[in-house]
Design a protein around this motif. Sequence first.
Motif, PDB file in Angstrom:
ATOM      1  N   VAL A 177      -9.862  -8.001  -0.858  1.00 50.48           N
ATOM      2  CA  VAL A 177      -8.905  -8.518   0.113  1.00 50.48           C
ATOM      3  C   VAL A 177      -7.893  -7.442   0.515  1.00 50.48           C
ATOM      4  O   VAL A 177      -7.797  -6.397  -0.111  1.00 50.48           O
ATOM      5  CB  VAL A 177      -8.157  -9.734  -0.444  1.00 50.48           C
ATOM      6  N   CYS A 178      -7.162  -7.742   1.572  1.00 47.10           N
ATOM      7  CA  CYS A 178      -6.132  -6.844   2.082  1.00 47.10           C
ATOM      8  C   CYS A 178      -4.747  -7.322   1.650  1.00 47.10           C
ATOM      9  O   CYS A 178      -4.542  -8.496   1.375  1.00 47.10           O
ATOM     10  CB  CYS A 178      -6.163  -6.836   3.607  1.00 47.10           C
ATOM     11  N   VAL A 179      -3.809  -6.397   1.610  1.00 45.26           N
ATOM     12  CA  VAL A 179      -2.402  -6.758   1.405  1.00 45.26           C
ATOM     13  C   VAL A 179      -1.556  -6.060   2.468  1.00 45.26           C
ATOM     14  O   VAL A 179      -1.935  -5.026   3.010  1.00 45.26           O
ATOM     15  CB  VAL A 179      -1.895  -6.361  -0.005  1.00 45.26           C
ATOM     16  N   ARG A 224      -7.751  -2.805   0.048  1.00 50.44           N
ATOM     17  CA  ARG A 224      -7.817  -2.309  -1.335  1.00 50.44           C
ATOM     18  C   ARG A 224      -9.235  -1.893  -1.718  1.00 50.44           C
ATOM     19  O   ARG A 224     -10.172  -2.660  -1.599  1.00 50.44           O
ATOM     20  CB  ARG A 224      -7.319  -3.390  -2.299  1.00 50.44           C
TER      21      ARG A 224
END
Lengths: 143, 154
Positions: B84-86, B146
């Motif tokens: 996932v992205c942050v 990530r």
Amino acid sequence: MAARVRYDEVGVGTEIPSREFTVKRVDLLRFCGACSDYTMTHWNERVAKAVGLPDVIAHGTFTIAEAVRVVTDWAGDPGALVEYSVRRFSHPVVVPDDDEGARLDVSGRIEKKLDDNQVVVRLSASSGGREVMSGARAVVRLA
Amino acid sequence: MALNHDFVGRTHKPTEIYEVSREKIRDYALATGDTHPAYLDPEAAKELGHPDVIAPPSFAVMLFFRFGGWPLYDPEFGKKKEPVCVHRAQRTTHRRPIQPGDRLVQTTTVDDMRVLGEHEQWTMTHTIDTVDGEHVCTVVNTILSRGTAAPGEG
């Protein structure tokens, strides 16, 4: 726009009242819905840990929204906010699955006075003893 | 690398129209825990000089997700569902507050993509205007993907 605080009455270094917020899992769920951001790290502990995070984390947008409240409540009119920025979400706000939630401490001080009654507020926000936003600032137009 | 860096400089066509409502502003404000009357009570907002309630400043960021998150879900962009992205950075600049009845369109441009060790990040600018062409606000988001960089890059 009707900010309550007068530009002439503040100077560089003026502190704005600090605030403490509590962030619980249910707050993140509500924000997922309101923001249409269902990224799994914000609600799923299994996925959060699988990608190397300590636990579920708050949305960056949620965190900055809390921090900006310190400025808009102080100024008196949220419409007076011109800009906010975070150079880096430096550490996540980790939200455990318990009744206490995470604590977020926010403070700010005026860093610069601009033209047109605007001031730059340097924001600081910490959770779990670590700064969660580096280079966070808000620009607000005062009365 | 996993992401398609050819997206730098690409602009998505303007979105469909998003019509802002009092109730959506109320829901959004309450979801941030912010009960400032300027968001909830038209009379209180008028006392502050606004024609109606106004949206919280971060409301503008919601449009990225509401409009489908381009380029995140464009298959050509190369972002898999996992990892996932942050959010890494964000700036929101308002010419005026968003208010009910605004009919907004958003145009997104990918400004920059880079490899950071094992991660990748991209920066995009969302320009939010009314359908009549009045500029309302600009959001700049930097998202960290990530662990998607190929080993040895960056």
